[in-house]
Motif scaffolding. Structure first.
Motif, PDB file in Angstrom:
ATOM      1  N   ALA A  85       0.831  -1.211   0.000  1.00  0.00           N
ATOM      2  CA  ALA A  85       0.000   0.000   0.000  1.00  0.00           C
ATOM      3  C   ALA A  85       0.864   1.260   0.000  1.00  0.00           C
ATOM      4  N   VAL A  86       1.934   1.259   0.779  1.00  0.00           N
ATOM      5  CA  VAL A  86       2.839   2.413   0.824  1.00  0.00           C
ATOM      6  C   VAL A  86       3.565   2.548  -0.505  1.00  0.00           C
ATOM      7  N   ILE A  87       4.044   1.447  -1.044  1.00  0.00           N
ATOM      8  CA  ILE A  87       4.750   1.468  -2.325  1.00  0.00           C
ATOM      9  C   ILE A  87       3.823   1.966  -3.423  1.00  0.00           C
ATOM     10  N   ALA A  88       2.586   1.513  -3.417  1.00  0.00           N
ATOM     11  CA  ALA A  88       1.610   1.981  -4.415  1.00  0.00           C
ATOM     12  C   ALA A  88       1.420   3.490  -4.296  1.00  0.00           C
ATOM     13  N   GLY A  89       1.323   3.986  -3.075  1.00  0.00           N
ATOM     14  CA  GLY A  89       1.148   5.418  -2.868  1.00  0.00           C
ATOM     15  C   GLY A  89       2.343   6.235  -3.330  1.00  0.00           C
ATOM     16  N   LEU A  90       3.538   5.721  -3.115  1.00  0.00           N
ATOM     17  CA  LEU A  90       4.745   6.441  -3.510  1.00  0.00           C
ATOM     18  C   LEU A  90       4.994   6.392  -5.018  1.00  0.00           C
ATOM     19  N   LEU A  91       4.772   5.216  -5.612  1.00  0.00           N
ATOM     20  CA  LEU A  91       5.164   5.019  -7.007  1.00  0.00           C
ATOM     21  C   LEU A  91       4.024   5.140  -8.006  1.00  0.00           C
ATOM     22  N   TRP A  92       2.801   4.946  -7.552  1.00  0.00           N
ATOM     23  CA  TRP A  92       1.672   4.884  -8.466  1.00  0.00           C
ATOM     24  C   TRP A  92       0.554   5.860  -8.082  1.00  0.00           C
ATOM     25  N   SER A  93       0.869   6.927  -7.376  1.00  0.00           N
ATOM     26  CA  SER A  93      -0.163   7.826  -6.857  1.00  0.00           C
ATOM     27  C   SER A  93      -1.008   8.472  -7.952  1.00  0.00           C
ATOM     28  N   LEU A  94      -0.468   8.675  -9.120  1.00  0.00           N
ATOM     29  CA  LEU A  94      -1.235   9.279 -10.216  1.00  0.00           C
ATOM     30  C   LEU A  94      -1.866   8.235 -11.129  1.00  0.00           C
ATOM     31  N   ARG A  95      -1.767   6.989 -10.747  1.00  0.00           N
ATOM     32  CA  ARG A  95      -2.358   5.871 -11.502  1.00  0.00           C
ATOM     33  C   ARG A  95      -3.219   5.050 -10.553  1.00  0.00           C
ATOM     34  N   PRO A  96      -4.398   5.553 -10.193  1.00  0.00           N
ATOM     35  CA  PRO A  96      -5.213   4.860  -9.192  1.00  0.00           C
ATOM     36  C   PRO A  96      -5.633   3.441  -9.589  1.00  0.00           C
ATOM     37  N   GLU A  97      -5.559   3.124 -10.856  1.00  0.00           N
ATOM     38  CA  GLU A  97      -5.894   1.765 -11.285  1.00  0.00           C
ATOM     39  C   GLU A  97      -4.819   0.756 -10.879  1.00  0.00           C
ATOM     40  N   HIS A  98      -3.676   1.249 -10.442  1.00  0.00           N
ATOM     41  CA  HIS A  98      -2.582   0.361 -10.016  1.00  0.00           C
ATOM     42  C   HIS A  98      -2.357   0.575  -8.521  1.00  0.00           C
ATOM     43  N   GLY A  99      -3.158  -0.084  -7.737  1.00  0.00           N
ATOM     44  CA  GLY A  99      -3.136   0.088  -6.289  1.00  0.00           C
ATOM     45  C   GLY A  99      -2.347  -0.991  -5.574  1.00  0.00           C
ATOM     46  N   PRO A 100      -2.591  -1.131  -4.286  1.00  0.00           N
ATOM     47  CA  PRO A 100      -1.841  -2.086  -3.459  1.00  0.00           C
ATOM     48  C   PRO A 100      -1.923  -3.533  -3.931  1.00  0.00           C
ATOM     49  N   ILE A 101      -3.059  -3.953  -4.423  1.00  0.00           N
ATOM     50  CA  ILE A 101      -3.186  -5.343  -4.880  1.00  0.00           C
ATOM     51  C   ILE A 101      -2.316  -5.578  -6.110  1.00  0.00           C
ATOM     52  N   GLU A 102      -2.315  -4.619  -7.025  1.00  0.00           N
ATOM     53  CA  GLU A 102      -1.479  -4.744  -8.227  1.00  0.00           C
ATOM     54  C   GLU A 102       0.010  -4.655  -7.870  1.00  0.00           C
TER      55      GLU A 102
END
Length: 152
Positions: free
Chosen positions: A46-63
């Protein structure tokens, strides 16, 4: 704090990176920018998703968890649990590809399988073999996000 990191041209012809999805490859490159000076970072999708994918909400913690699983399966990262009971990851070849000019010290525990020089007990190397296997220590998730699937 993220540091300036470089990506060598050879990365784009890496067979191990070519074995993972494009999103896993992007997550890998992003981890290079977030990891400490020894290539370690907290293993929190979840933290990694927020840091690296914050502008791509379709790629969240599960992805991102799927990306991390692919990276571990191809021995690009090693996932482990520190003595503090928290989950960490280690970019296996970090020291070969990154030059740290002004190290900021140790922020995360050593990887017990790479920094400690031990071979995972599940590894064929520990049993006299030579087949490459992922270096992932699997354990139940302690995530505060119940919607995420635990590592198995």
């Amino acid at each position: 704090m993220a540091r300036i990191r470089t990506i060598k041209p050879e990365a784009f012809s890496s067979e191990s990176l070519a074995a993972v999805s494009i999103t896993a490859e992007r997550t890998f490159f992003g981890l290079l920018t977030q990891a400490d000076d020894h290539g370690r970072f907290r293993d929190q999708s979840a933290v990694i998703a927020g840091l690296l994918w914050s502008l791509r909400p379709e790629h969240g913690p599960i992805e991102v968890e799927d990306d991390l699983t692919q990276l571990a399966g191809n021995e690009l990262i090693c996932r482990y649990e520190g003595e503090d009971g928290k989950r960490y990851l280690h970019i296996v070849t970090f020291s070969k590809h990154q030059k740290v000019n002004r190290p900021s010290g140790v922020r995360h525990p050593n990887c017990p399988y790479h920094d400690g020089g031990r071979v995972p007990l599940t590894s064929p190397l520990a049993q006299g073999g030579s087949v490459r296997r992922p270096c992932t220590i699997r354990h139940p998730s302690r995530s505060s996000h119940p919607h995420l699937m635990p590592l198995r």
